[in-house]
Write an enzyme that holds these catalytic residues in place. Sequence first.
Site, mmCIF file in Angstrom:
data_model
loop_
_atom_site.group_PDB
_atom_site.id
_atom_site.type_symbol
_atom_site.label_atom_id
_atom_site.label_comp_id
_atom_site.label_asym_id
_atom_site.label_seq_id
_atom_site.Cartn_x
_atom_site.Cartn_y
_atom_site.Cartn_z
ATOM 1 N N TYR A 145 0.637 -1.178 -0.089
ATOM 2 C CA TYR A 145 -0.100 -0.076 -0.026
ATOM 3 C C TYR A 145 1.041 1.348 0.152
ATOM 4 O O TYR A 145 2.009 1.198 -0.483
ATOM 5 C CB TYR A 145 -0.869 -0.255 1.219
ATOM 6 C CG TYR A 145 -1.867 0.737 1.572
ATOM 7 C CD1 TYR A 145 -3.225 1.069 0.406
ATOM 8 C CD2 TYR A 145 -2.160 1.657 2.503
ATOM 9 C CE1 TYR A 145 -4.053 1.796 0.551
ATOM 10 C CE2 TYR A 145 -3.277 2.582 2.545
ATOM 11 C CZ TYR A 145 -4.080 2.581 1.422
ATOM 12 O OH TYR A 145 -5.173 3.551 1.680
ATOM 13 N N ARG A 201 -5.750 10.733 -11.025
ATOM 14 C CA ARG A 201 -4.965 11.574 -9.625
ATOM 15 C C ARG A 201 -4.627 10.483 -8.701
ATOM 16 O O ARG A 201 -5.389 10.196 -7.894
ATOM 17 C CB ARG A 201 -6.092 12.506 -8.800
ATOM 18 C CG ARG A 201 -5.318 13.478 -8.085
ATOM 19 C CD ARG A 201 -5.271 13.019 -6.659
ATOM 20 N NE ARG A 201 -6.537 12.856 -5.997
ATOM 21 C CZ ARG A 201 -6.459 11.622 -4.980
ATOM 22 N NH1 ARG A 201 -5.395 10.767 -4.831
ATOM 23 N NH2 ARG A 201 -7.677 11.357 -4.575
ATOM 24 N N LYS A 217 -5.783 -1.376 -2.717
ATOM 25 C CA LYS A 217 -7.099 -1.079 -1.833
ATOM 26 C C LYS A 217 -7.805 -2.492 -1.615
ATOM 27 O O LYS A 217 -8.373 -2.841 -0.518
ATOM 28 C CB LYS A 217 -7.970 -0.053 -2.541
ATOM 29 C CG LYS A 217 -7.404 1.180 -2.493
ATOM 30 C CD LYS A 217 -7.590 1.994 -1.532
ATOM 31 C CE LYS A 217 -6.734 3.418 -1.474
ATOM 32 N NZ LYS A 217 -7.086 4.168 -0.266
ATOM 33 N N GLU A 271 -11.886 5.834 -6.719
ATOM 34 C CA GLU A 271 -10.809 5.832 -5.851
ATOM 35 C C GLU A 271 -9.768 6.694 -6.875
ATOM 36 O O GLU A 271 -9.550 6.364 -8.205
ATOM 37 C CB GLU A 271 -9.995 4.530 -5.627
ATOM 38 C CG GLU A 271 -8.725 4.620 -4.962
ATOM 39 C CD GLU A 271 -9.004 5.176 -3.503
ATOM 40 O OE1 GLU A 271 -10.021 4.193 -2.680
ATOM 41 O OE2 GLU A 271 -8.433 5.952 -2.813
ATOM 42 N N ASP A 272 -9.233 7.492 -6.379
ATOM 43 C CA ASP A 272 -8.306 8.514 -7.192
ATOM 44 C C ASP A 272 -8.625 8.857 -8.480
ATOM 45 O O ASP A 272 -7.822 9.153 -9.526
ATOM 46 C CB ASP A 272 -6.843 7.672 -7.274
ATOM 47 C CG ASP A 272 -6.269 7.560 -5.891
ATOM 48 O OD1 ASP A 272 -6.899 7.814 -5.022
ATOM 49 O OD2 ASP A 272 -5.097 7.028 -5.609
ATOM 50 N N ASP A 323 -13.651 7.017 -1.750
ATOM 51 C CA ASP A 323 -12.735 6.791 -0.443
ATOM 52 C C ASP A 323 -12.080 8.082 -0.267
ATOM 53 O O ASP A 323 -11.788 8.458 0.963
ATOM 54 C CB ASP A 323 -11.633 5.889 -1.071
ATOM 55 C CG ASP A 323 -10.861 5.331 0.066
ATOM 56 O OD1 ASP A 323 -11.210 5.217 1.138
ATOM 57 O OD2 ASP A 323 -10.040 4.986 -0.027
ATOM 58 N N ASP A 324 -11.655 8.876 -1.351
ATOM 59 C CA ASP A 324 -11.167 10.210 -0.945
ATOM 60 C C ASP A 324 -11.715 11.180 -0.335
ATOM 61 O O ASP A 324 -11.065 12.143 0.143
ATOM 62 C CB ASP A 324 -10.145 10.393 -2.562
ATOM 63 C CG ASP A 324 -9.499 9.459 -3.191
ATOM 64 O OD1 ASP A 324 -8.520 9.145 -2.504
ATOM 65 O OD2 ASP A 324 -9.733 8.871 -4.079
ATOM 66 N N ASN A 327 -0.034 11.864 0.187
ATOM 67 C CA ASN A 327 0.429 10.539 0.112
ATOM 68 C C ASN A 327 1.339 10.656 -1.387
ATOM 69 O O ASN A 327 0.672 11.398 -2.421
ATOM 70 C CB ASN A 327 -0.528 9.281 -0.044
ATOM 71 C CG ASN A 327 -1.085 9.177 1.288
ATOM 72 O OD1 ASN A 327 -0.349 9.286 2.329
ATOM 73 N ND2 ASN A 327 -2.206 9.134 1.340
ATOM 74 N N ASN A 345 -4.901 7.366 7.641
ATOM 75 C CA ASN A 345 -5.203 6.957 6.393
ATOM 76 C C ASN A 345 -6.409 6.467 6.218
ATOM 77 O O ASN A 345 -6.917 5.417 7.043
ATOM 78 C CB ASN A 345 -3.798 5.859 5.892
ATOM 79 C CG ASN A 345 -3.939 5.445 4.535
ATOM 80 O OD1 ASN A 345 -5.020 4.964 3.699
ATOM 81 N ND2 ASN A 345 -3.081 6.039 3.635
HETATM 82 O O1 OAA Z 1 -4.142 5.559 -1.157
HETATM 83 C C1 OAA Z 1 -3.775 6.058 0.102
HETATM 84 O O2 OAA Z 1 -2.959 6.002 0.669
HETATM 85 C C2 OAA Z 1 -4.749 7.061 0.714
HETATM 86 C C3 OAA Z 1 -5.750 7.644 -0.580
HETATM 87 O O3 OAA Z 1 -6.688 7.212 -0.909
HETATM 88 C C4 OAA Z 1 -5.249 8.674 -1.388
HETATM 89 O O4 OAA Z 1 -3.974 9.270 -0.981
HETATM 90 O O5 OAA Z 1 -5.783 8.905 -2.480
HETATM 91 MG MG MG Z 2 -7.089 7.501 -2.700
#
Ligand code: OAA
Ligand code: MG
Length: 613
Positions: free
Chosen positions: A161, A214, A232, A304-305, A327-328, A469, A513
């Site tokens: 991770y 992103r 994840k 995610e992202d 999640d973000d 991160n 986190n």
């Molecule tokens: O993945 C991770 O460590 C936390 C997160 O969702 C990010 O930074 O986008």
């Molecule tokens: Mg993320």
Amino acid sequence: MISLSKSINILRLLRVGRGALMQRTMKEMRNGGDSLVDVEGKSGFGGGLEDVYGEDRVTEDQLVTPWTVSVASGYTLLRDPRHNKGLAFTEKERDAHYLRGLLPPAVLSQELQEKKIIHNLRQYKVPLHKYMAMMDLQERNERLFYKLLIDNVEELLPVVYTPTVGEACQKYGSIFRRPQGLYISLKEKGKVLEVLKNWPEKSVQVIVVTDGERILGLGDLGSQGMGIPVGKLSLYTALGGVRPSACLPITIDVGTNNEQLLKDEFYTGLRHKRATGQEYTELLDEFMCAVKQNYGEKILVQFEDFANHNAFELLSRYRSTHLVFNDDIQGTASVVLAGIIAALKLVGGTLADHTFLFLGAGEAGTGIAELVALEVSKQTKAPLEHTRKKIWLVDSKGLIVSSRRESLQHFKKPWAHDHEPVKGLLDAVKAIKPTVLIGSSGVGKTFTKEVLEAMASFNEKPLILALSNPTSQSECTAEEAYKWSKGRAIFASGSPFDTVEYDGRVFVPGQANNAYIFPGFGLGLIISGAIRVHDDMLLAASEALAAQVTQENFDKGLIYPPFSNIRKISAHIAADVAAKAYQLGLGSRLPQPKDLFKYAESCMYTPIYRSYL
Ligand SMILES: O=C([O-])CC(=O)C(=O)O
Ligand SMILES: [Mg+2]
């Protein structure tokens, strides 16, 4: 003439009977390729799974395609990561499943295998090599991978991770071996449902999807963002106990604007600029419809992202029609709120007494801001418009103030309070005098010595959260936070930092986190059969996590419990999220279990080897 499907069934019947495993494998097929439902339910670990998974069984039609997964024995068994036990196959199993001679004679226990692998992993000095060794293990022996990860979670989380997964995504083109998830690109437009059907597992419960725009604080990594959904979801299993076959990583590929990747001969994705507007929206819409059609209403889709504009847009478009979770925005908000609630024990006062300043007004910043405002509203009964007033955000143009309102993106507008314009972070800190400083901009080294000294000049115990991160993007290091505040800061960061010695004292930084939240949160949605995510569930998750911080943790200055207890923590989060789902009338799995914590624990996947006799 026998039809194709009939002849396949006959073929399968002929092959069944070669051993117990094969019969189980047939059962597994019926349950979507994982025998946990039958086998674990009876052997006492993972009891409640039958209820949870039973009704999602696949049809006879799905059973036939692809037919080749039906029988595993001998050599095939050793090559099947879900069932392979390597040298841990017993003498009797070796006889029963045609493994004689295919393995050297030694028989090892799972514990001894773990000991060997962790020893080997520790020889690697380069984190990416550890990552690759872990991915190889996952592809070779899934149960051993999860056992190792669970038993060494604090050591291995940074490997599978953040921060290492970030580097893995950057180099994904070079280290790519076998696909670990599903790729849906613009080439598949109009055929997304068919693509979903190519995935071998039928009873999927959680999808983590990215479009790679992103990735952490590293920017647009296009199709190579796949490392994120994969990482994840391995935490969904290791930390939250969702079985591996129920997890599906997906990367949507609409191109990339990363020039370096476009020029890279090993790049794995579509080699053109990102599609936007209607073309993008249509693909995402087709994807969301296909997901629901293929897996039903209770499939959880975790975004995610994604880049800010799409992240907010997708969440608002699908939150009332699908079970979706960003999640973000939401996971990060929930974990940070938990840390702040816990930190009150150390810094004093109620949540309403504090003043918050964020650097970064994107998904994480505005998501956390809103959840904090909601919690203060809940606690004080004050209207949301009022509780937002003590929360300030700084973006690339300076403090967000009312005179900027017209030009602000919609998700920033609620935070445009009356104040004269302020340019940089340092001036904003001096003007607002926050008690809590939160970095969520994805840009590293922005909490400078001057900024942290200013925080320490008007706070006895400044709460500093450097969330970006991976480690390279962190707003400051743990050492800087302690040093520049003269040892008075309460500090947590998105990526892990080692303990710090300063002024003869040892400081243990926490890790704020979202990995604390999403595995348990998802488990709670699954066990309650929730059909929508509601903000009150996020608040319930925050409160559940904050309640897990012990006096012993506080004594060390920690505002999060250690990850070593994460499975129990996840079960508590799951129980409280499920309880909230039922309370809101959103839980569809009836009757509601009496003891939701025990039930959550009983549903969790355990990677101990099963006997194949
Ligand atoms: O993945 C991770 O460590 C936390 C997160 O969702 C990010 O930074 O986008
Ligand atoms: Mg993320």
